[in-house]
Design a protein around this motif. Structure first.
Motif, PDB file in Angstrom:
ATOM      1  N   THR A 192       0.827  -1.193   0.000  1.00 30.18           N
ATOM      2  CA  THR A 192       0.000   0.000   0.000  1.00 30.18           C
ATOM      3  C   THR A 192       0.873   1.258   0.000  1.00 30.18           C
ATOM      4  N   THR A 193       0.233   2.390  -0.232  1.00 30.80           N
ATOM      5  CA  THR A 193       0.922   3.666  -0.087  1.00 30.80           C
ATOM      6  C   THR A 193       1.137   3.946   1.402  1.00 30.80           C
ATOM      7  N   GLY A 194       1.811   5.042   1.692  1.00 35.89           N
ATOM      8  CA  GLY A 194       2.148   5.327   3.076  1.00 35.89           C
ATOM      9  C   GLY A 194       3.447   4.648   3.444  1.00 35.89           C
ATOM     10  N   SER A 195       3.583   4.234   4.671  1.00 39.62           N
ATOM     11  CA  SER A 195       4.821   3.602   5.138  1.00 39.62           C
ATOM     12  C   SER A 195       4.510   2.305   5.875  1.00 39.62           C
ATOM     13  N   PRO A 196       4.068   1.276   5.148  1.00 40.56           N
ATOM     14  CA  PRO A 196       3.782   0.014   5.836  1.00 40.56           C
ATOM     15  C   PRO A 196       5.024  -0.789   6.180  1.00 40.56           C
ATOM     16  N   GLY A 197       6.181  -0.387   5.664  1.00 39.93           N
ATOM     17  CA  GLY A 197       7.409  -1.106   5.962  1.00 39.93           C
ATOM     18  C   GLY A 197       7.914  -1.965   4.825  1.00 39.93           C
ATOM     19  N   ARG A 198       7.612  -1.592   3.585  1.00 40.67           N
ATOM     20  CA  ARG A 198       8.055  -2.381   2.439  1.00 40.67           C
ATOM     21  C   ARG A 198       9.574  -2.516   2.401  1.00 40.67           C
ATOM     22  N   THR A 199      10.280  -1.418   2.603  1.00 45.82           N
ATOM     23  CA  THR A 199      11.732  -1.450   2.500  1.00 45.82           C
ATOM     24  C   THR A 199      12.355  -2.291   3.610  1.00 45.82           C
ATOM     25  N   VAL A 200      11.835  -2.167   4.816  1.00 48.30           N
ATOM     26  CA  VAL A 200      12.348  -2.984   5.927  1.00 48.30           C
ATOM     27  C   VAL A 200      12.115  -4.464   5.653  1.00 48.30           C
ATOM     28  N   PRO A 360       1.480 -12.688 -12.819  1.00 41.51           N
ATOM     29  CA  PRO A 360       1.831 -14.102 -12.991  1.00 41.51           C
ATOM     30  C   PRO A 360       2.384 -14.748 -11.726  1.00 41.51           C
ATOM     31  N   GLY A 361       3.014 -13.967 -10.859  1.00 40.12           N
ATOM     32  CA  GLY A 361       3.622 -14.532  -9.662  1.00 40.12           C
ATOM     33  C   GLY A 361       2.592 -14.831  -8.580  1.00 40.12           C
ATOM     34  N   ARG A 362       2.941 -15.719  -7.670  1.00 38.81           N
ATOM     35  CA  ARG A 362       2.041 -16.024  -6.559  1.00 38.81           C
ATOM     36  C   ARG A 362       2.148 -14.939  -5.482  1.00 38.81           C
ATOM     37  N   ASP A 363       1.058 -14.717  -4.764  1.00 37.34           N
ATOM     38  CA  ASP A 363       0.976 -13.645  -3.777  1.00 37.34           C
ATOM     39  C   ASP A 363       1.307 -14.158  -2.380  1.00 37.34           C
ATOM     40  N   VAL A 364       1.962 -13.313  -1.611  1.00 37.90           N
ATOM     41  CA  VAL A 364       2.167 -13.538  -0.191  1.00 37.90           C
ATOM     42  C   VAL A 364       1.779 -12.246   0.513  1.00 37.90           C
ATOM     43  N   VAL A 365       0.695 -12.258   1.280  1.00 39.79           N
ATOM     44  CA  VAL A 365       0.220 -11.053   1.959  1.00 39.79           C
ATOM     45  C   VAL A 365       0.897 -10.962   3.324  1.00 39.79           C
ATOM     46  N   VAL A 366       1.496  -9.802   3.604  1.00 42.23           N
ATOM     47  CA  VAL A 366       2.209  -9.567   4.861  1.00 42.23           C
ATOM     48  C   VAL A 366       1.635  -8.303   5.494  1.00 42.23           C
ATOM     49  N   VAL A 367       1.271  -8.394   6.753  1.00 35.43           N
ATOM     50  CA  VAL A 367       0.740  -7.248   7.492  1.00 35.43           C
ATOM     51  C   VAL A 367       1.729  -6.920   8.611  1.00 35.43           C
ATOM     52  N   THR A 368       2.241  -5.694   8.601  1.00 35.90           N
ATOM     53  CA  THR A 368       3.280  -5.282   9.542  1.00 35.90           C
ATOM     54  C   THR A 368       2.710  -4.388  10.645  1.00 35.90           C
ATOM     55  N   LYS A 369       3.560  -4.091  11.606  1.00 32.01           N
ATOM     56  CA  LYS A 369       3.229  -3.157  12.695  1.00 32.01           C
ATOM     57  C   LYS A 369       2.014  -3.612  13.503  1.00 32.01           C
ATOM     58  N   SER A 370       1.896  -4.919  13.675  1.00 37.69           N
ATOM     59  CA  SER A 370       0.779  -5.455  14.450  1.00 37.69           C
ATOM     60  C   SER A 370       0.993  -5.165  15.932  1.00 37.69           C
ATOM     61  N   ARG A 371      -0.029  -4.541  16.582  1.00 45.40           N
ATOM     62  CA  ARG A 371       0.081  -4.181  17.996  1.00 45.40           C
ATOM     63  C   ARG A 371      -1.330  -3.982  18.564  1.00 45.40           C
ATOM     64  N   PRO A 372      -1.489  -4.281  19.843  1.00 47.40           N
ATOM     65  CA  PRO A 372      -2.833  -4.180  20.443  1.00 47.40           C
ATOM     66  C   PRO A 372      -3.392  -2.774  20.450  1.00 47.40           C
ATOM     67  N   GLY A 373      -2.542  -1.754  20.502  1.00 44.46           N
ATOM     68  CA  GLY A 373      -3.026  -0.384  20.652  1.00 44.46           C
ATOM     69  C   GLY A 373      -3.969   0.071  19.577  1.00 44.46           C
ATOM     70  N   VAL A 374      -3.851  -0.491  18.341  1.00 45.33           N
ATOM     71  CA  VAL A 374      -4.708  -0.043  17.241  1.00 45.33           C
ATOM     72  C   VAL A 374      -5.562  -1.174  16.677  1.00 45.33           C
ATOM     73  N   ALA A 375      -5.372  -2.402  17.159  1.00 46.05           N
ATOM     74  CA  ALA A 375      -6.128  -3.535  16.619  1.00 46.05           C
ATOM     75  C   ALA A 375      -6.826  -4.354  17.696  1.00 46.05           C
ATOM     76  N   GLY A 376      -6.826  -3.886  18.929  1.00 42.10           N
ATOM     77  CA  GLY A 376      -7.518  -4.606  19.985  1.00 42.10           C
ATOM     78  C   GLY A 376      -6.613  -5.601  20.690  1.00 42.10           C
ATOM     79  N   PRO A 377      -7.161  -6.310  21.688  1.00 41.45           N
ATOM     80  CA  PRO A 377      -6.334  -7.207  22.502  1.00 41.45           C
ATOM     81  C   PRO A 377      -5.777  -8.402  21.739  1.00 41.45           C
TER      82      PRO A 377
END
Length: 465
Positions: A192-200, A360-377
């Motif tokens: 996505t746009t913004g800074s999800p951590g693609r480079t890291v 053509p390539g297969r997808d691997v979905v990665v979600v970064t910055k996972s933390r309780p403060g913004v996604a619940g317990p």
């Protein structure tokens, strides 16, 4: 049926070539172009199906040949004998030695004409010459079959058998699939746009893949390049621009690719553009060649590209603004799609997954910055449930937000494996690496990561160019 031919030929041989084509059956010269600009304009207007260009003299490069191909024009390149290999690497459908008689060029044109006619025949294609000229003969810059010297012969990419021994031309033809050597894989890190951590993610993923095979890390983000900053590389020049320039001129071999790269902790790194406004220096046509060469040299190639998706389409006379991203996604064997684990990041990820192009390539979905403060317990459960419900994603890799380790790595310009080998974020990226490599997560992952951490500490003494 006469197939229209465009000429952009320098030197006194041009009138003789015009006369030879005029008496050749099935060919007609419709325009004698004064320069490359006129040639591209005529091609974009649909005036020709084939073109003959003085590739050694008129500044013909990979981008020009690619634009002609996109306009549906097959390209015959005229070259000096010592320059024939470079001209073939530009993607020309056939290469003719300028020292040979005009009949050699006519022979090449007639063989490419056979493809055009075959595609226009009923039941064999769309019937449009604009979709046939380059598609049937183009080799994508593969090494030419046969010698590059005058009078050399080679396998033709069109019907009708081999040219006579004195033809003076050859068509580049790829090796049969059963004879092709095993080549490396390309992994695109998108998101996505913004800074999800693609480079890291791309940098640490490349470091983990390097333990399997030689690996090249490329910053192909033409909007917000930041790989050099993340790795702490002081760079006055752009590695990707150097490699793309060599590819555009048909001079990118293994040695040129290695010279353009910097060595960082066992990785070959092609740093990104020093300014986003230099995006035209990395056209899609040249970047495709860079990736192709990387497959020959490296076992893995990890490419960080700009986030988001905006299909501007470009035009036949100029590169698209995000052509680099489109080229990487089209070439990648695996596409790692990165989003952030917060309400805005998940919304952006769901939107991106709904509008993404077919790849053509297969997808691997990665979600970064996972933390309780913004996604619940239970952030991991919340993220997976949202992606399954709104995007149909059955499985996603969740990377916890280890802010202390991330900050330390960024401050020191080093990777997580060096500053925090026990980081849960690194453990999650290691699981992504196993998925990318096609292996199920193993119980030995923790021991392997611990061993990698020791190896990385030992490798810190390596020179960082």
């Amino acid at each position: 049926m006469d197939v229209p031919v465009l000429l952009s030929v320098a030197g006194p041989a041009e009138p003789e070539l015009v006369r030879a084509i005029a008496v050749a059956p099935g060919l007609e010269v419709v325009r004698r172009c004064a320069d490359v600009t006129e040639l591209l304009a005529m091609a974009a207007a649909g005036r020709g199906a084939l073109a003959v260009v003085s590739a050694s003299y008129l500044g013909i490069d990979r981008e020009v040949v690619d634009r002609l191909h996109r306009a549906g024009v097959g390209v015959v390149g005229l070259a000096n004998s010592e320059d024939a290999g470079r001209v073939a690497a530009l993607g020309c459908d056939a290469v003719v030695d300028v020292a040979t008689p005009p009949s050699a060029t006519v022979t090449a044109l007639q063989r490419l004409r056979a493809i055009v006619v075959a595609h226009e025949a009923p039941g064999t294609g769309s019937g449009a010459a604009g979709e046939s000229g380059a598609a049937g003969a183009r080799s994508g810059g593969a090494a030419p079959a046969g010698s590059a010297s005058a009078g050399a012969t080679g396998s033709a990419a069109s019907p009708g058998g081999s040219p006579p021994s004195d033809a003076g031309w050859f068509a580049a033809a790829p090796s049969p699939d059963d004879a092709a050597p095993q080549r490396g894989q390309v992994v695109a890190v998108w998101g996505t746009t913004g800074s999800p951590g693609r480079t890291v993610v791309s940098a640490n993923l490349a470091r983990l893949l390097a333990d399997r095979a030689t690996t090249c890390l490329i910053d192909a983000d033409t909007r917000a390049p930041s790989l050099a900053q993340v790795l702490g590389i002081v760079e006055d020049t752009s590695g990707i621009a150097v490699a793309a320039r060599a590819a555009a001129n048909g001079r990118l071999d293994a040695e040129a690719l290695e010279r353009a790269a910097r060595i960082f902790d066992g990785l070959a790194v092609l740093t990104g553009l020093t300014r986003p406004d230099r995006w035209r220096e990395v056209p899609a046509s040249a970047l495709s060649v860079v990736l192709d060469r990387c497959r020959d040299v490296y076992g893995w190639t990890v490419v960080d590209v700009a986030g988001g998706w905006d299909d501007d389409g470009g035009d036949s006379l100029g590169p698209a603004r995000d052509g680099a991203r489109e080229a990487v996604l089209a070439e990648a064997d695996v596409v790692v799609i990165v989003g952030a684990a917060d309400p805005v990041g998940i919304w952006r990820l769901v939107e991106l997954l709904s509008v993404r192009p077919r790849m053509p390539g297969r997808d691997v979905v990665v979600v970064t910055k996972s933390r309780p403060g913004v996604a619940g317990p239970s952030p991991q459960h919340a993220v997976r449930e949202a992606l399954a419900r709104f995007a149909g994603v059955g499985e996603a890799a969740i990377v916890p937000y280890d802010r202390a380790a991330m900050d330390a790595a960024l401050l020191q310009g080093r990777l997580l494996s060096e500053v925090a080998p026990d980081s849960p974020a690194l453990a999650a990226i290691a699981r992504v690496e196993e998925i990318v490599a096609g292996e199920p997560p193993s119980r030995a992952s923790a021991r392997k990561r611990s061993r990698r951490g020791g190896i990385h500490k030992q490798s810190r003494g390596r020179a960082r160019q």
